[in-house]
Design a protein around this motif. Structure first.
Motif, PDB file in Angstrom:
ATOM      1  N   ASP A 200       0.805  -1.225   0.000  1.00  0.00           N
ATOM      2  CA  ASP A 200       0.000   0.000   0.000  1.00  0.00           C
ATOM      3  C   ASP A 200       0.840   1.278   0.000  1.00  0.00           C
ATOM      4  OD1 ASP A 200      -2.455  -1.373  -0.019  1.00  0.00           O
ATOM      5  OD2 ASP A 200      -2.383  -1.610   2.164  1.00  0.00           O
ATOM      6  N   LYS A 201       2.077   1.169  -0.465  1.00  0.00           N
ATOM      7  CA  LYS A 201       2.949   2.342  -0.548  1.00  0.00           C
ATOM      8  C   LYS A 201       3.664   2.341  -1.896  1.00  0.00           C
ATOM      9  CE  LYS A 201       3.963   2.324   4.424  1.00  0.00           C
ATOM     10  NZ  LYS A 201       5.043   2.159   5.445  1.00  0.00           N
ATOM     11  N   TRP A 202       3.924   3.537  -2.409  1.00  0.00           N
ATOM     12  CA  TRP A 202       4.747   3.672  -3.606  1.00  0.00           C
ATOM     13  C   TRP A 202       6.213   3.703  -3.180  1.00  0.00           C
ATOM     14  CZ3 TRP A 202       3.247   2.914  -8.388  1.00  0.00           C
ATOM     15  CH2 TRP A 202       1.896   3.106  -8.726  1.00  0.00           C
ATOM     16  N   VAL A 203       7.019   2.856  -3.792  1.00  0.00           N
ATOM     17  CA  VAL A 203       8.438   2.810  -3.440  1.00  0.00           C
ATOM     18  C   VAL A 203       9.295   2.779  -4.700  1.00  0.00           C
ATOM     19  CG1 VAL A 203       8.019   1.619  -1.251  1.00  0.00           C
ATOM     20  CG2 VAL A 203       8.479   0.279  -3.317  1.00  0.00           C
ATOM     21  N   PHE A 204      10.548   3.207  -4.536  1.00  0.00           N
ATOM     22  CA  PHE A 204      11.555   3.059  -5.588  1.00  0.00           C
ATOM     23  C   PHE A 204      12.573   2.043  -5.115  1.00  0.00           C
ATOM     24  CE2 PHE A 204      15.778   4.259  -7.286  1.00  0.00           C
ATOM     25  CZ  PHE A 204      15.523   3.964  -8.632  1.00  0.00           C
ATOM     26  N   VAL A 205      12.853   1.051  -5.950  1.00  0.00           N
ATOM     27  CA  VAL A 205      13.832   0.013  -5.628  1.00  0.00           C
ATOM     28  C   VAL A 205      15.137   0.348  -6.351  1.00  0.00           C
ATOM     29  CG1 VAL A 205      14.379  -2.445  -5.721  1.00  0.00           C
ATOM     30  CG2 VAL A 205      12.007  -1.710  -5.359  1.00  0.00           C
ATOM     31  N   ASN A 206      16.190   0.573  -5.573  1.00  0.00           N
ATOM     32  CA  ASN A 206      17.487   0.944  -6.129  1.00  0.00           C
ATOM     33  C   ASN A 206      18.242  -0.296  -6.594  1.00  0.00           C
ATOM     34  OD1 ASN A 206      19.883   2.160  -6.821  1.00  0.00           O
ATOM     35  ND2 ASN A 206      20.535   2.568  -4.714  1.00  0.00           N
ATOM     36  N   ILE A 223      22.272   0.193  -2.792  1.00  0.00           N
ATOM     37  CA  ILE A 223      21.781  -0.706  -3.835  1.00  0.00           C
ATOM     38  C   ILE A 223      21.123  -1.919  -3.184  1.00  0.00           C
ATOM     39  CG2 ILE A 223      22.528  -2.288  -5.670  1.00  0.00           C
ATOM     40  CD1 ILE A 223      24.668  -0.250  -6.413  1.00  0.00           C
ATOM     41  N   GLY A 224      19.968  -2.305  -3.722  1.00  0.00           N
ATOM     42  CA  GLY A 224      19.259  -3.456  -3.191  1.00  0.00           C
ATOM     43  C   GLY A 224      18.227  -3.106  -2.131  1.00  0.00           C
ATOM     44  N   THR A 225      18.101  -1.819  -1.812  1.00  0.00           N
ATOM     45  CA  THR A 225      17.097  -1.404  -0.832  1.00  0.00           C
ATOM     46  C   THR A 225      16.057  -0.520  -1.512  1.00  0.00           C
ATOM     47  OG1 THR A 225      18.339   0.572  -0.133  1.00  0.00           O
ATOM     48  CG2 THR A 225      18.796  -1.498   1.025  1.00  0.00           C
ATOM     49  N   MET A 226      14.997  -0.199  -0.787  1.00  0.00           N
ATOM     50  CA  MET A 226      13.927   0.596  -1.375  1.00  0.00           C
ATOM     51  C   MET A 226      13.705   1.883  -0.598  1.00  0.00           C
ATOM     52  SD  MET A 226      10.452  -1.511  -0.324  1.00  0.00           S
ATOM     53  CE  MET A 226      10.987  -3.002  -1.141  1.00  0.00           C
TER      54      MET A 226
END
Length: 253
Positions: A200-206, A223-226
């Motif tokens: 239920d959240k908008w995220v960016f995955v690096n 890298i590898g986290t959001m």
């Protein structure tokens, strides 16, 4: 004609009863944009168009402005300011930049009964599909790109990136010194991360950015986290020269 499936100059105005003369006048000396903002003389007459030309012939329902702000500006220069003055028309590079920026404004739409499936975001807080007139459901992250004008001064680039589920971020978004053209290397064509709607959240995955930073929270994003996208959040995409900052606006809240 590629974008809107109608000729920009062939409207309802008749200049001469002789078909050949009328065509010469409407394409030359007497040419007028069918969507001229102050002179409606050449508006298409829907009772005179083929059913096969609908709905695109209906400029009231589907005006040229649905192509978005960048292309609208150039259409004005071509068909209003520069129609009878070629020197005022935009050049090929301006068209290329506007088309690429417009692709970043494209929003995926999931109304199964809508034929288009995509539309250009209209920069409103309550967007709706212009083709089926259905309002967008849920929040919609809008990312404004900024560049470093001076050491402590960042300026907007008049460039927005719309977010949708599984939308990618590329090097040409991250760094203004990388142009999205035929000179891109294979490595520059690989996404550096992606956006998704998660829990239920908008995220960016690096996936590849080595200096991604949440400026609002003063926090590095390895890298590898959001990173969660929230209204007003400032995100530094790269510390390298040309690296951009994005500012998040949550539309349709």
């Amino acid at each position: 004609m590629f974008l809107l499936h109608r000729h920009p100059l062939k409207g309802g105005k008749v200049h001469d009863l002789d078909t050949e003369k009328d065509d010469l006048l409407s394409m030359g000396e007497k040419a007028m944009f069918i969507e001229h903002p102050t002179d409606p003389a050449n508006r298409p007459k829907l009772n005179q168009v083929s059913k096969w030309d609908l709905p695109w012939a209906g400029i009231t329902k589907l005006p040229y402005t649905i192509t978005g702000p960048y292309l609208k500006t150039l259409f004005d220069k071509v068909f209003i300011d520069g129609l009878h003055n070629p020197m005022q028309r935009p050049n090929a590079e301006e068209w290329e930049i506007a088309l690429l920026k417009t692709t970043d404004l494209m929003q995926k739409y999931h109304n199964v009964s809508c034929e288009q499936k995509w539309y250009v975001f209209d920069n409103t807080n309550t967007p709706r599909c212009p083709f089926c007139n259905t309002a967008h459901k849920g929040t919609l992250p809008v990312l404004d790109l900024y560049y470093q004008f001076q050491e402590t001064t960042w300026k907007p680039e008049n460039h927005r990136l719309m977010v949708y589920n599984d939308q990618y971020l590329f090097q040409w978004h991250v760094n203004r010194n990388i142009a999205r053209n035929e000179k891109l290397t294979a490595a520059q064509k690989v996404p550096v991360g992606y956006f998704t709607f998660f829990n239920d959240k908008w995220v960016f995955v690096n996936q590849k950015l080595t200096s991604l930073k949440d400026v609002t929270e003063d926090k590095e994003i390895p890298i590898g986290t959001m990173l969660e996208l929230t209204d007003g959040k400032k995100i530094l995409l790269s510390k390298e020269e040309g690296g951009r900052v994005i500012v998040v606006t949550m539309a349709n809240k």
